[in-house]
Design an enzyme around this catalytic site. Structure first.
Site, mmCIF file in Angstrom:
data_model
loop_
_atom_site.group_PDB
_atom_site.id
_atom_site.type_symbol
_atom_site.label_atom_id
_atom_site.label_comp_id
_atom_site.label_asym_id
_atom_site.label_seq_id
_atom_site.Cartn_x
_atom_site.Cartn_y
_atom_site.Cartn_z
ATOM 1 N N GLY A 1 19.106 99.523 48.120
ATOM 2 C CA GLY A 1 19.164 100.790 48.849
ATOM 3 C C GLY A 1 19.180 100.475 50.328
ATOM 4 C CD GLU B 1 26.432 106.689 55.821
ATOM 5 O OE1 GLU B 1 26.715 106.633 54.603
ATOM 6 O OE2 GLU B 1 26.912 105.942 56.670
HETATM 7 C C1 LIG Z 1 21.719 112.983 47.955
HETATM 8 C C2 LIG Z 1 21.987 111.544 48.252
HETATM 9 C C3 LIG Z 1 23.261 111.154 48.599
HETATM 10 C C4 LIG Z 1 23.552 109.806 48.858
HETATM 11 N N1 LIG Z 1 24.834 109.436 49.144
HETATM 12 C C5 LIG Z 1 25.137 108.125 49.215
HETATM 13 C C6 LIG Z 1 26.499 107.692 49.332
HETATM 14 O O1 LIG Z 1 27.435 108.494 49.444
HETATM 15 N N2 LIG Z 1 26.746 106.364 49.301
HETATM 16 C C7 LIG Z 1 25.753 105.438 49.182
HETATM 17 O O2 LIG Z 1 26.063 104.256 49.155
HETATM 18 N N3 LIG Z 1 24.459 105.812 49.103
HETATM 19 C C8 LIG Z 1 24.125 107.121 49.110
HETATM 20 N N4 LIG Z 1 22.810 107.515 48.992
HETATM 21 C C9 LIG Z 1 21.754 106.496 48.925
HETATM 22 C C10 LIG Z 1 20.948 106.408 50.195
HETATM 23 O O3 LIG Z 1 21.715 105.838 51.229
HETATM 24 C C11 LIG Z 1 19.693 105.595 49.861
HETATM 25 O O4 LIG Z 1 18.875 106.422 49.069
HETATM 26 C C12 LIG Z 1 18.969 105.120 51.089
HETATM 27 O O5 LIG Z 1 19.707 104.119 51.711
HETATM 28 C C13 LIG Z 1 17.584 104.567 50.751
HETATM 29 O O6 LIG Z 1 17.636 103.650 49.722
HETATM 30 P P1 LIG Z 1 16.654 103.761 48.469
HETATM 31 O O7 LIG Z 1 16.727 105.142 47.941
HETATM 32 O O8 LIG Z 1 16.954 102.651 47.523
HETATM 33 O O9 LIG Z 1 15.213 103.578 49.064
HETATM 34 P P2 LIG Z 1 14.438 102.187 49.473
HETATM 35 O O10 LIG Z 1 15.377 101.297 50.118
HETATM 36 O O11 LIG Z 1 13.827 101.728 48.181
HETATM 37 O O12 LIG Z 1 13.382 102.744 50.444
HETATM 38 C C14 LIG Z 1 12.237 103.495 50.033
HETATM 39 C C15 LIG Z 1 11.408 103.805 51.272
HETATM 40 O O13 LIG Z 1 10.979 102.573 51.902
HETATM 41 C C16 LIG Z 1 11.391 102.538 53.254
HETATM 42 N N5 LIG Z 1 11.771 101.176 53.616
HETATM 43 C C17 LIG Z 1 12.637 100.362 52.968
HETATM 44 N N6 LIG Z 1 12.744 99.168 53.605
HETATM 45 C C18 LIG Z 1 11.924 99.237 54.694
HETATM 46 C C19 LIG Z 1 11.597 98.336 55.760
HETATM 47 N N7 LIG Z 1 12.128 97.122 55.830
HETATM 48 N N8 LIG Z 1 10.718 98.757 56.693
HETATM 49 C C20 LIG Z 1 10.159 99.986 56.638
HETATM 50 N N9 LIG Z 1 10.424 100.876 55.653
HETATM 51 C C21 LIG Z 1 11.302 100.518 54.701
HETATM 52 C C22 LIG Z 1 12.599 103.475 53.341
HETATM 53 O O14 LIG Z 1 12.789 103.981 54.633
HETATM 54 C C23 LIG Z 1 12.201 104.559 52.350
HETATM 55 O O15 LIG Z 1 11.344 105.464 52.985
HETATM 56 C C24 LIG Z 1 22.498 108.852 48.786
HETATM 57 C C25 LIG Z 1 21.202 109.256 48.473
HETATM 58 C C26 LIG Z 1 20.926 110.579 48.201
HETATM 59 C C27 LIG Z 1 19.527 110.961 47.842
#
Ligand SMILES: Cc1cc2nc3c(=O)[nH]c(=O)nc-3n(C[C@H](O)[C@H](O)[C@H](O)COP(=O)(O)OP(=O)(O)OC[C@H]3O[C@@H](n4cnc5c(N)ncnc54)[C@H](O)[C@@H]3O)c2cc1C
Length: 407
Positions: free
Chosen positions: A143, A384
């Site tokens: 993510g 993003e």
């Molecule tokens: C409605 C929706 C539409 C989307 N559309 C797209 C799309 O079109 N294309 C696409 O590719 N993706 C898409 N996404 C995915 C979105 O980009 C990801 O959900 C986002 O990048 C976060 O990744 P994750 O959900 O795996 O959370 P994680 O990466 O698991 O993060 C979980 C939490 O931990 C925090 N965190 C993670 N790493 C760190 C760090 N190093 N330091 C501090 N905090 C941290 C994050 O900020 C977050 O609060 C979409 C998501 C949703 C919900």
């Protein structure tokens, strides 16, 4: 020199986008929020109108479809330019003021086009330009950390095709778009430098739809999960250079974000403006007067809070315009793009919730769109790159640290 007023040449574009936002988006807001996963057919008619306007140049750049050609039209005096990035931003602010969920499912748009514009060659721009393109980066195990991508792309020398295998989740407009820009690795042993973007036609039999997500907000927009199973695409659907250049690292595909982050920030600006405008009307109806000539302590609390929100909104708007302006003027804008996205995402989410609070039960009820905007806006602080990730990028840039040094 940068001038952060709305460029005169885009005033017509802004007024057209505002009209679309008022007449088509606002009037269908509730319908597709309630009826998640049903296709907003009203937008087909709009797409046809926009195509016509684009031919005449009127609405070109009103959405993400027009972004990124850094040599876009409209060179200003003294070598300054307000081009397609600024036009897209201003159009998106208006359309998001109307309804950001519907904007995200507008035919011929899609953030995938920004990815194409950022790294495609001239031939690819011609082939893929103007098509509805979604962007698939996120995977179950990747993510925030996009370098962890596991989807593989293997060249079949015999057929001259790349064969893609893996899983992609949360793809905005994934089910409805014509193209999907998929991030995949050419060699998992070579780290981030081996990650490239590939254009996959939506009807490719190797791209299998697993499910559509049910969501808190932007319910008009479809969010799709896919399995890529021996998904074959022509070799020349790889965007940018096929060479793995360890020195360049992630730079190629990451350039996409320099284009898309200001646009997502713009969406947040649009939703927050909708919240502010409606709250102002409701406060006025309730007899609250907002007087810009009085200091905060001499106003009622609601008026003083409203003015504070407006100034925060203005700061987010100016940062966002700066990031788009820099992209149009070929100035490296990664820092400003992340600053704008962090500031606008956080500010808009905060404004939406405070507006609901200021308007009390009226703000929380379905009689107003405020409660919907408060649900819709949160995604703009997540996708993003989340708030935390933008702050990490800003910190790395300001402190001169690499991603290995500051995680
Ligand atoms: C409605 C929706 C539409 C989307 N559309 C797209 C799309 O079109 N294309 C696409 O590719 N993706 C898409 N996404 C995915 C979105 O980009 C990801 O959900 C986002 O990048 C976060 O990744 P994750 O959900 O795996 O959370 P994680 O990466 O698991 O993060 C979980 C939490 O931990 C925090 N965190 C993670 N790493 C760190 C760090 N190093 N330091 C501090 N905090 C941290 C994050 O900020 C977050 O609060 C979409 C998501 C949703 C919900």
């Amino acid at each position: 020199m940068i001038n952060l007023e709305t460029p005169k040449k885009f005033e017509f574009l802004v007024s057209q986008a505002h009209q679309v936002a008022t007449e088509i988006f606002r009037s269908n807001s509730r319908k597709y929020d309630a009826d998640e996963h049903s296709y907003p057919k009203e937008l087909d008619m709009l797409a046809a109108v926009i195509d016509g306007m684009n031919e005449g140049g009127a609405l070109s750049g009103a959405g993400a479809g027009g972004v990124g050609e850094s040599n876009g039209s409209g060179k200003a005096r003294d070598g300054n330019r307000n081009g397609s990035n600024m036009a897209s931003l201003l159009g998106l602010v208006e359309l998001s003021w109307g309804d950001v969920g519907l904007l995200l499912t507008m035919p011929r748009q899609g953030l995938g086009q920004a990815a194409i514009a950022a790294v495609a060659n001239v031939e690819q721009l011609k082939r893929f330009g103007g098509k509805w393109a979604a962007m698939a980066i996120t995977e179950p195990e990747a993510g925030s950390d996009s370098a962890a991508i596991r989807t593989t792309a293997t060249l079949d020398e015999k057929t001259g095709e790349y064969v893609l295998n893996g899983e992609k989740i949360f793809v905005t407009a994934g089910d409805r778009a014509e193209l999907i820009v998929v991030w995949a690795t050419l060699d998992r042993n070579q780290g981030r430098a081996a990650i490239k973007s590939f254009v996959v036609e939506r009807d490719n039999p190797g791209l299998i739809l697993e499910r559509l997500e049910h969501k808190l907000g932007i319910r008009a927009s479809d969010t799709a999960d896919f399995r890529l199973e021996d998904c074959r695409i022509p070799k020349d659907n790889l965007l940018g250079s096929p060479e793995i250049e360890p020195k360049r690292g992630f730079a190629g595909v990451m350039q996409t974000f320099d284009n898309t982050r200001p646009l997502v920030a713009g969406m947040a600006i649009g939703v927050a403006r909708a919240c502010l405008e409606r709250t102002r009307e409701l406060l006025t109806e309730a007899g609250v007067e907002i007087d810009y000539d009085l200091p905060p302590h001499a106003q009622v609390a609601a008026a003083s809070e409203f003015i504070a929100m407006e100034s925060d909104w203005e700061a987010a708007r100016l940062l966002t315009m700066q990031a788009a302006w820099m992209a149009d003027n070929k100035k490296p804008n990664s820092l400003q793009a992340s600053m704008a996205k962090a500031k606008a995402g956080r500010t808009a989410t905060d404004i939406a919730l405070r507006c609901v609070a200021l308007c009390g039960s009226v703000g929380y009820g379905e009689g107003e769109l405020l409660e919907k905007w408060a649900r819709d806006v949160k995604i703009l602080d997540l996708f993003e790159g989340t708030q935390q990730i933008q702050q990490l990028i800003v910190a790395r840039q300001l402190l001169g640290k690499t991603s290995a040094e500051l995680k």
